[in-house]
Design an enzyme around this catalytic site. Sequence first.
Site, mmCIF file in Angstrom:
data_model
loop_
_atom_site.group_PDB
_atom_site.id
_atom_site.type_symbol
_atom_site.label_atom_id
_atom_site.label_comp_id
_atom_site.label_asym_id
_atom_site.label_seq_id
_atom_site.Cartn_x
_atom_site.Cartn_y
_atom_site.Cartn_z
ATOM 1 N N LYS A 208 0.851 -1.197 0.000
ATOM 2 C CA LYS A 208 0.000 0.000 0.000
ATOM 3 C C LYS A 208 0.879 1.236 0.000
ATOM 4 O O LYS A 208 1.977 1.216 0.547
ATOM 5 C CB LYS A 208 -0.878 0.030 1.265
ATOM 6 C CG LYS A 208 -2.094 0.920 1.146
ATOM 7 C CD LYS A 208 -3.258 0.147 0.570
ATOM 8 C CE LYS A 208 -4.541 0.935 0.577
ATOM 9 N NZ LYS A 208 -5.688 0.049 0.300
ATOM 10 N N PRO B 287 -5.886 2.726 -7.610
ATOM 11 C CA PRO B 287 -6.612 3.800 -6.928
ATOM 12 C C PRO B 287 -7.001 3.409 -5.499
ATOM 13 O O PRO B 287 -7.149 2.234 -5.185
ATOM 14 C CB PRO B 287 -7.864 3.993 -7.793
ATOM 15 C CG PRO B 287 -8.018 2.715 -8.558
ATOM 16 C CD PRO B 287 -6.684 2.072 -8.651
ATOM 17 N N ASP B 288 -7.134 4.386 -4.668
ATOM 18 C CA ASP B 288 -7.608 4.188 -3.294
ATOM 19 C C ASP B 288 -8.233 5.514 -2.870
ATOM 20 O O ASP B 288 -8.501 6.370 -3.717
ATOM 21 C CB ASP B 288 -6.435 3.775 -2.387
ATOM 22 C CG ASP B 288 -6.905 3.166 -1.073
ATOM 23 O OD1 ASP B 288 -7.299 1.993 -1.082
ATOM 24 O OD2 ASP B 288 -6.890 3.869 -0.044
HETATM 25 N N1 PHE Z 1 -7.605 0.307 -3.092
HETATM 26 C C1 PHE Z 1 -8.520 -0.742 -3.401
HETATM 27 C C2 PHE Z 1 -8.449 -1.818 -2.319
HETATM 28 O O1 PHE Z 1 -8.005 -1.571 -1.234
HETATM 29 C C3 PHE Z 1 -8.327 -1.264 -4.817
HETATM 30 C C4 PHE Z 1 -6.995 -1.872 -5.171
HETATM 31 C C5 PHE Z 1 -6.838 -3.230 -5.108
HETATM 32 C C6 PHE Z 1 -5.919 -1.112 -5.633
HETATM 33 C C7 PHE Z 1 -5.655 -3.843 -5.487
HETATM 34 C C8 PHE Z 1 -4.713 -1.717 -6.011
HETATM 35 C C9 PHE Z 1 -4.583 -3.078 -5.953
HETATM 36 O O2 PHE Z 1 -8.881 -2.933 -2.479
#
Ligand code: PHE
Length: 357
Positions: free
Chosen positions: A81, A117-118
Amino acid sequence: MPRVEDVLRQWGGEFALTAYDEPSGAYMFIAIHSTRLGPGAGGTRMKTYATPADGLLDAMRLAEAMTLKMAVAGLPMGGGKSVLAVPGELDPDTRRNLLLRHAHNVHMLGGNYRTGPDMNTNSADMDTLCEVTPWAFGRSVDNGGSGSSAPDTAVGVFHGIVASVGHAYGSEDLAGKRVLVQGVGAVGEPLVEMLVKAGAHVIVSDVTLDRVESLYDRLGVEVVAPASVLDTECDVYAPCATGGVIGPEDIPRLRCRIVAGAANNPLSQRSDGELLREAGILYAPDFVINGGGAIHLIGYEALGWSQQEVERGLVGIGTTLSRIYADADAAGISTEEAAERLAAARLAEGRRGPAPA
Ligand code: PHE
């Protein structure tokens, strides 16, 4: 607030990168929790924290949740992350330059970390990252990506709520069930639409007033103030905003039968899953119910799945939750513990194969 060194010692992750971006005043963190099942993958979160250390700790905990999420969803990825801990809202140029510098750092990891994305980042931001590095999921469709993962995250949460209601009440029918959605952003809003369509009585709350107003006008949902969320009586409480919304001291206050939402790390500590069990509240572990975004991004972009295959993956979230609930009942343990055991089994049997292109 725990000390960084204590958390680093307990974390069990692989490593975290830290930097400071002078022009924006942002602290930049990339945490790789595990590459056991594949490259560490997880979104880039842009947020303001009380202290930079809070941002680092958030990145580390969120990366850990991604490891569990990928394992439970059966996706060939590890957990990582990024957090861009910004001092406040940035002007477009400063924001863009921060993203480009972040992209450079992601690129240095050579594909062992893949972002997406987040909270507070979107497909346009992923397009920006891809000017520098190919290692970002969720670019816009026009730019060769699979677009926003938020709507499919919402679909997965919806299936998870249906399965949870089925387990708690013996029927999966949402008609008349009171569902409180906390946070009606990119995931919460489409979730509300699906719940309304299914006949649920939907209650919404958001710190941004415009968002609740537009839903109130459009769908006639009930609205509660952010401070009243935990005390509101409902069948399902769906946290869909930031994490840490349920601390141990809050659990006796909860007036819901089920906690099932999209937020990552809604419990201030994972071990509180046991307190929820003791309180008779059915808890859908976050890393199981919110896997829809990962299924969307990795399914389309790394595994070449069709829409039908992605949809099957999203329906699988409900099936997996039902299995976890049954396992938890049979073993007399919390649903959190049962889900962690499932993830641990997948991690133990997992052999890291070649990284998908
Ligand atoms: N941020 C989102 C999540 O927490 C989507 C995501 C998944 C982003 C996997 C990147 C990789 O699930």
